[in-house]
Write a protein that holds these residues in place. Structure first.
Motif, short mmCIF file in Angstrom:
data_model
loop_
_atom_site.label_atom_id
_atom_site.label_comp_id
_atom_site.label_asym_id
_atom_site.label_seq_id
_atom_site.Cartn_x
_atom_site.Cartn_y
_atom_site.Cartn_z
N PHE A 172 0.81 -1.22 0.00
CA PHE A 172 0.00 0.00 0.00
C PHE A 172 0.85 1.27 0.00
O PHE A 172 0.34 2.35 0.30
CB PHE A 172 -0.96 0.00 1.20
CG PHE A 172 -2.12 -0.95 1.03
CD1 PHE A 172 -3.21 -0.60 0.26
CD2 PHE A 172 -2.10 -2.20 1.63
CE1 PHE A 172 -4.27 -1.48 0.09
CE2 PHE A 172 -3.15 -3.08 1.47
CZ PHE A 172 -4.24 -2.73 0.69
N ILE A 223 -12.13 -2.73 -5.05
CA ILE A 223 -11.48 -3.76 -4.23
C ILE A 223 -11.37 -5.07 -5.01
O ILE A 223 -10.33 -5.74 -4.99
CB ILE A 223 -12.27 -3.99 -2.92
CG1 ILE A 223 -12.20 -2.76 -2.01
CG2 ILE A 223 -11.74 -5.22 -2.18
CD1 ILE A 223 -10.83 -2.45 -1.48
N CYS A 227 -7.81 -6.54 -5.75
CA CYS A 227 -7.46 -7.77 -5.04
C CYS A 227 -7.36 -8.99 -5.95
O CYS A 227 -6.45 -9.79 -5.84
CB CYS A 227 -8.50 -8.06 -3.96
SG CYS A 227 -8.23 -7.18 -2.42
N ASN A 335 -6.96 -11.50 5.60
CA ASN A 335 -6.66 -10.16 5.14
C ASN A 335 -7.50 -9.75 3.93
O ASN A 335 -7.76 -8.57 3.73
CB ASN A 335 -5.17 -9.99 4.86
CG ASN A 335 -4.40 -9.74 6.14
OD1 ASN A 335 -4.52 -8.69 6.77
ND2 ASN A 335 -3.63 -10.73 6.59
N CYS A 336 -7.95 -10.74 3.15
CA CYS A 336 -8.92 -10.42 2.10
C CYS A 336 -10.24 -9.95 2.75
O CYS A 336 -10.87 -9.00 2.29
CB CYS A 336 -9.16 -11.62 1.20
SG CYS A 336 -7.86 -11.87 -0.02
N ILE A 339 -9.60 -6.41 3.95
CA ILE A 339 -9.56 -5.44 2.85
C ILE A 339 -10.95 -5.26 2.25
O ILE A 339 -11.35 -4.14 1.93
CB ILE A 339 -8.54 -5.91 1.79
CG1 ILE A 339 -7.13 -5.83 2.36
CG2 ILE A 339 -8.64 -5.04 0.53
CD1 ILE A 339 -6.09 -6.57 1.54
N GLY A 343 -11.57 -1.71 3.44
CA GLY A 343 -11.22 -0.96 2.25
C GLY A 343 -12.42 -0.52 1.45
O GLY A 343 -12.36 0.46 0.72
N GLY A 482 -4.28 1.38 4.74
CA GLY A 482 -5.00 1.75 3.53
C GLY A 482 -5.19 3.25 3.34
O GLY A 482 -5.96 3.67 2.48
#
Length: 532
Positions: A172, A223, A227, A335-336, A339, A343, A482
Motif C-alpha cells: 500500500f 477492491i 485484489c 486479510n482479504c 480489505i 477498504g 489503507g
C-alpha cells in the motif's frame, strides 16, 4: 421411590448452590480486581462516575443513552446549522456527559472491565506513537470481530500483527497505489453512466440519487479489481454477506461496552443470530478461497506481468518460510476479509459524507471542477495528476475531520505500561473519541464545527494547534495501512463525479448519523444531480 426423589432433589439443590457459589466467587474476585485497578487510576488523580456492583457504569450508560434518544428530534433542516450539532452527544451521550463532568481524562467501567477515556492531545500522541506490543486492540472487541475480520491485520495483536504488517504494508505504499488509478477510473464508469441514464430516463434536467448505495458498488468494484483482478460481479456475494454480518453484529447490544445486561445476553444466545453469523463466516471464507484458487489458475495460464494485490500478498506470505502453509492460507483469507470490509465500507461511507457536504457547499464543487479541468488531461485524473489535486485533498481532509468513519481509537494494556506521565494498569482499555477530538475549539479554533476546507491549505500542521489531534486514519505504528489507497480512491471518484455533474441536497435527505461499527448516514444520502 419417594426417598430416591428426595435424594435427587437434595443433589440438585447442592449442585445449584455449588454453581451459584462458584459464580459469586469468580465474579467477586473479578469485581475485587476491577476495583483494585480503579483505585490505582484514582491515585493518579483520575476521576470518573462511581460504578455499581457487578455492572459497573453500564446502567448509567443505558440510562443516559435512553434519555438522549428520547430528547433527540428529527432535523430536516438542510442549512449548515445541523453540522454544528455534535453527533457524539446523540450516538455516545454518556461520553459527552462524563466529559463535561470529569474533563478529557476519566475512568469508567463496564461490568468488570475498567476503561480510560483519553482525549487529551498530548496523551493521544503518546498512546498512538507507542511502539510496545504490550498495547494493542481490546481483546473483547477483537474477539467479537472475528467472524468479520478473522485474524487479519485490523484485528491482530502482538507478534501476529507485527508479522502481518511487515507483509501487507509494502503493498500500500504510494508508488503501488498510483498504479491502481486506472482500475479506479474503470470502476467509476458504470456509476457515471448510470447517473447519466437516470437523468435521461426521467426526461428532465435533474434526477434524485441515493449515492451511498452506488458508492458502495463503486468501492466494492475497486477492491475486487485490485485484489483479484476482476470486476465486482464475482465478489458480490462476499460484500453482501459481510454487510449482513456487520448489520447483525451492530444490532447486538453491548458491542462496545464489553458486557450486555444479563437479559440481553439471554436474548442474544436464545436467538438464531449466533448461528446466522457463524454460517455467514464459513460461507465468506469458502467464497474467498474459491476466488483465490480461481485466480491462481488464471495466472498459471497467462503470462501477464501485472499482479493483483492477492497475488502479491500470497507471494509475500509464501516467501517467509518461517510462517508455514497453514499461516499463508489463513493470512490470505483473513486479510482479504479485512480489505473487503475496511477498504470498501469505510471509503464508500467517506465518499457519501463528501457528497453530502459538497451538496451543501456548491462553491467548493466549482473550485474542484476548475482544478480538475486545469490539471487533469481531458478532465480525467491519472497517476500524475492525482497528487496535484490540492483542493480535492482539502475537502476530503475536512470531511474526514467532521465525519470520520472510525469513531474511536481503542487500545488495551496487556501489561502495566507508561503513557506519558500516566501509569496504565494491565487490562485497562483506552478510548479516544475521534469526532470529539476533531471538533474541539481549543484545538481547531472557534469555527471547529464549520465546514471550512481552506483550513487545510497549509496541510494538517497548519490547520490546528496540535496536528497529532487529527486522527481519521489513526497515528503511529497502527496508522491505517489503507490511508494512501483511500485518499487516492476518494480523489478519483470525487474528481470524476464533479467534472460531470453539479448537485444539491435533496429535500428527502434526513441527517441522522448512525453507528454501525463505523459512523455512516443513517438514512443514506439523497442528492439532486444535474449533468454539466
Amino acid at each position: 421411590m419417594e426417598e430416591v426423589f428426595v435424594a435427587m432433589k437434595l443433589v440438585f439443590s447442592v449442585a445449584v448452590v455449588g454453581i451459584l457459589s462458584w459464580i459469586f466467587y469468580v465474579y467477586g474476585n473479578l469485581w475485587h480486581e476491577s476495583q483494585r485497578v480503579r483505585k490505582r487510576l484514582q491515585m493518579q488523580g483520575i476521576k470518573g462516575p462511581p460504578p455499581s456492583f457487578l455492572h459497573g457504569n453500564l446502567p448509567d450508560m443505558q440510562r443516559i443513552q435512553s434519555q438522549a434518544k428520547a430528547a433527540s428530534t428529527s432535523n430536516s433542516n438542510h442549512s449548515d446549522q445541523f453540522l454544528a450539532h455534535d453527533y457524539t452527544a446523540t450516538l455516545f451521550p454518556y461520553f459527552e456527559h462524563w466529559r463535561k463532568q470529569y474533563g478529557l481524562l476519566y475512568t469508567y467501567s463496564t461490568g468488570m472491565k475498567q476503561h480510560l477515556y483519553v482525549n487529551q492531545p498530548d496523551l493521544v500522541r503518546e498512546m498512538n506513537q507507542s511502539i510496545t506490543l504490550d498495547l494493542g486492540k481490546p481483546t473483547y472487541i477483537t474477539n467479537k470481530l472475528a467472524p468479520m475480520l478473522g485474524n487479519g491485520i485490523l484485528r491482530a495483536n502482538g507478534l501476529s500483527w507485527a508479522q502481518q504488517r511487515k507483509l501487507v504494508a509494502a503493498e500500500f505504499f504510494m508508488d503501488k497505489v498510483k498504479g491502481m488509478v486506472g482500475l479506479m477510473i474503470e470502476s467509476a464508469q458504470p456509476l457515471l453512466l448510470k447517473w447519466e441514464q437516470l437523468i435521461e430516463s426521467q426526461g428532465s434536467a435533474t434526477a434524485e440519487v441515493k449515492v451511498d448505495v452506488n458508492l458502495r458498488g463503486f468501492s466494492a468494484d475497486v477492491i475486487s479489481r485490485v485484489c483479484f483482478g476482476h470486476s465486482y460481479s464475482k465478489g458480490k456475494e462476499v460484500f453482501s454477506k459481510l454487510r449482513s454480518i456487520q448489520k447483525a453484529m451492530s444490532k447486538h447490544g453491548g458491542f462496545l461496552f464489553g458486557l450486555s445486561s444479563f437479559r440481553d445476553k439471554l436474548k442474544h444466545f436464545s436467538s438464531n443470530k449466533q448461528n446466522e453469523i457463524a454460517g455467514l463466516e464459513k460461507e465468506i471464507e469458502s467464497l474467498i478461497w474459491e476466488l483465490v484458487e480461481e485466480r491462481k489458475r488464471e495466472c498459471s495460464e497467462t503470462s501477464s506481468s501485472e499482479k493483483d494485490l492477492m497475488q502479491l500478498l500470497l507471494e509475500a506470505a509464501m516467501t517467509d518460510q518461517s510462517l508455514g502453509k497453514d499461516f499463508s492460507k489463513r493470512f490470505i483469507v483473513d486479510n482479504c476479509k479485512t480489505i473487503y470490509f475496511a477498504g470498501h465500507e469505510t471509503t464508500a461511507v467517506a465518499a457519501s459524507w463528501c457528497l453530502m457536504l459538497l451538496a451543501l457547499h456548491p462553491e467548493w464543487q466549482t473550485r474542484i471542477r476548475t482544478e480538475v479541468a486545469e490539471l487533469c488531461p481531458n478532465g480525467v485524473p491519472d497517476a500524475d495528476s492525482v497528487p496535484l489535486l490540492k483542493t480535492v485533498a482539502m475537502v476530503i481532509k475536512e470531511v474526514l475531520r467532521l465525519y470520520p468513519p472510525a469513531a474511536f481509537v481503542s487500545r488495551e494494556a496487556y501489561e502495566d505500561i507508561q503513557i506519558g506521565n500516566l501509569n496504565v494498569p494491565k487490562g485497562v482499555c483506552l478510548w479516544t473519541l475521534i469526532p470529539t477530538l476533531h471538533r474541539d475549539p481549543d484545538i481547531w479554533g472557534p469555527d471547529a464545527n464549520e465546514f471550512k476546507p481552506e483550513r487545510f491549505s497549509g496541510g494538517v500542521s497548519k490547520a490546528c494547534k496540535f496536528p497529532h489531534a487529527y486522527v481519521p486514519f489513526g497515528l503511529g505504528t497502527r496508522l491505517c495501512l489503507g490511508k494512501n489507497f483511500a485518499m487516492v480512491q476518494l480523489k478519483v471518484v470525487l474528481a470524476l463525479i464533479i467534472s460531470k455533474f453539479s448537485f444539491s441536497l435533496s429535500p428527502s435527505y434526513r441527517h441522522s448519523p448512525a453507528y454501525r461499527m463505523i459512523v455512516e448516514p443513517g438514512h443514506g444520502v439523497h442528492i439532486i444531480i444535474q449533468k454539466i
